[in-house]
Design a protein around this motif. Sequence first.
Motif, PDB file in Angstrom:
ATOM      1  N   ILE A 189       0.864  -1.176   0.000  1.00  9.25           N
ATOM      2  CA  ILE A 189       0.000   0.000   0.000  1.00  9.25           C
ATOM      3  C   ILE A 189       0.904   1.230   0.000  1.00  9.25           C
ATOM      4  O   ILE A 189       1.752   1.384   0.883  1.00  9.25           O
ATOM      5  CB  ILE A 189      -0.939   0.028   1.211  1.00  9.25           C
ATOM      6  CG1 ILE A 189      -1.811  -1.242   1.230  1.00  9.25           C
ATOM      7  CG2 ILE A 189      -1.814   1.275   1.175  1.00  9.25           C
ATOM      8  CD1 ILE A 189      -2.705  -1.391   0.021  1.00  9.25           C
ATOM      9  N   THR A 191       1.072   5.496  -0.208  1.00  6.42           N
ATOM     10  CA  THR A 191       0.275   6.695   0.046  1.00  6.42           C
ATOM     11  C   THR A 191       0.887   7.877  -0.685  1.00  6.42           C
ATOM     12  O   THR A 191       2.090   8.140  -0.563  1.00  6.42           O
ATOM     13  CB  THR A 191       0.202   7.005   1.548  1.00  6.42           C
ATOM     14  OG1 THR A 191      -0.333   5.872   2.230  1.00  6.42           O
ATOM     15  CG2 THR A 191      -0.691   8.209   1.805  1.00  6.42           C
ATOM     16  N   GLY A 197      -4.490   6.528  -0.978  1.00 10.25           N
ATOM     17  CA  GLY A 197      -3.808   5.245  -0.931  1.00 10.25           C
ATOM     18  C   GLY A 197      -3.954   4.477  -2.234  1.00 10.25           C
ATOM     19  O   GLY A 197      -4.993   4.548  -2.906  1.00 10.25           O
ATOM     20  N   VAL A 218      -7.004   2.444  -3.289  1.00  7.76           N
ATOM     21  CA  VAL A 218      -7.449   1.661  -2.133  1.00  7.76           C
ATOM     22  C   VAL A 218      -8.923   1.910  -1.858  1.00  7.76           C
ATOM     23  O   VAL A 218      -9.674   0.985  -1.545  1.00  7.76           O
ATOM     24  CB  VAL A 218      -6.601   2.020  -0.892  1.00  7.76           C
ATOM     25  CG1 VAL A 218      -7.189   1.375   0.370  1.00  7.76           C
ATOM     26  CG2 VAL A 218      -5.159   1.569  -1.085  1.00  7.76           C
TER      27      VAL A 218
END
Length: 275
Positions: A189, A191, A197, A218
Amino acid sequence: MAATLLSPARGGTPLTGRAARAVAELGERAVLCDLYDEAGAPIYHDLAGTTPHEVRELLTALRRLPGAVLDLAAGSGRLTFPFLGLGRDVTALELSTHMIGLLRGRLATTPPSVRERCTPVRADMSDFALGRRFGAVVLGTTSISLLPPDARPGLYRCVREHLAPGGRFLLTTVEVDAVTDGTDETEIIATGRDGRGYRMIEQWSAGDTTRTVTMVPVEPPADGPVTVATTTIGVLPASQVIAELEAAGYAVRSLTPVPGGGRHHDVLLEAEALR
């Protein structure tokens, strides 16, 4: 559907595994794009500004090299702005009109004393002529892997023609460690600078000469299209790049590991053109 989705990046590499499933879950809302085209460039820009990866190593090398800097494959300026921070004149060369547009937009918000030291140029890094020489030519972010084998000799020739006496060619390349867990994909993941995300899904099998990276939000919006950016790039071991540089008339003066985790570790090569 999951087995036949094609990335729009560099030849339409099939998306499989997690990347294909993530796109399939979005259904008709998924809009695939290249990470470097008009739709994908903002995603690249959002993510690129959040990592200091290789910046310290490149700045350390540049402090030993006087003169102007040519930043190849400059993108939206991830490395350009740290180079300007050294007080240098920087020419930022980028092929993508969308990326260079982002770079120009960022420059427009900087003080004139900074903006006046940067010259954005839209050109192909394997075929350019700027009519001047530089103390250092930099190709960071392992961007040499974006060039196919038949284009890299052009890169080496152009860099040689633009290096001042005593200048150096600084470039990074990625080493991909062998997969030990039996899988051919990873997911992290990431950012972005705006707090968004992304699922960063990489597909690579041990021994393959390319790897494909796909960025999926995300938290996609509840309605409307969802941009999914993907790109396929080469995997160039340092030993191969060194051999190509030497064949092109360079001497590699140093190789510096760039700290990083996962199954990748980058290296910084410093090369001198022999005359």
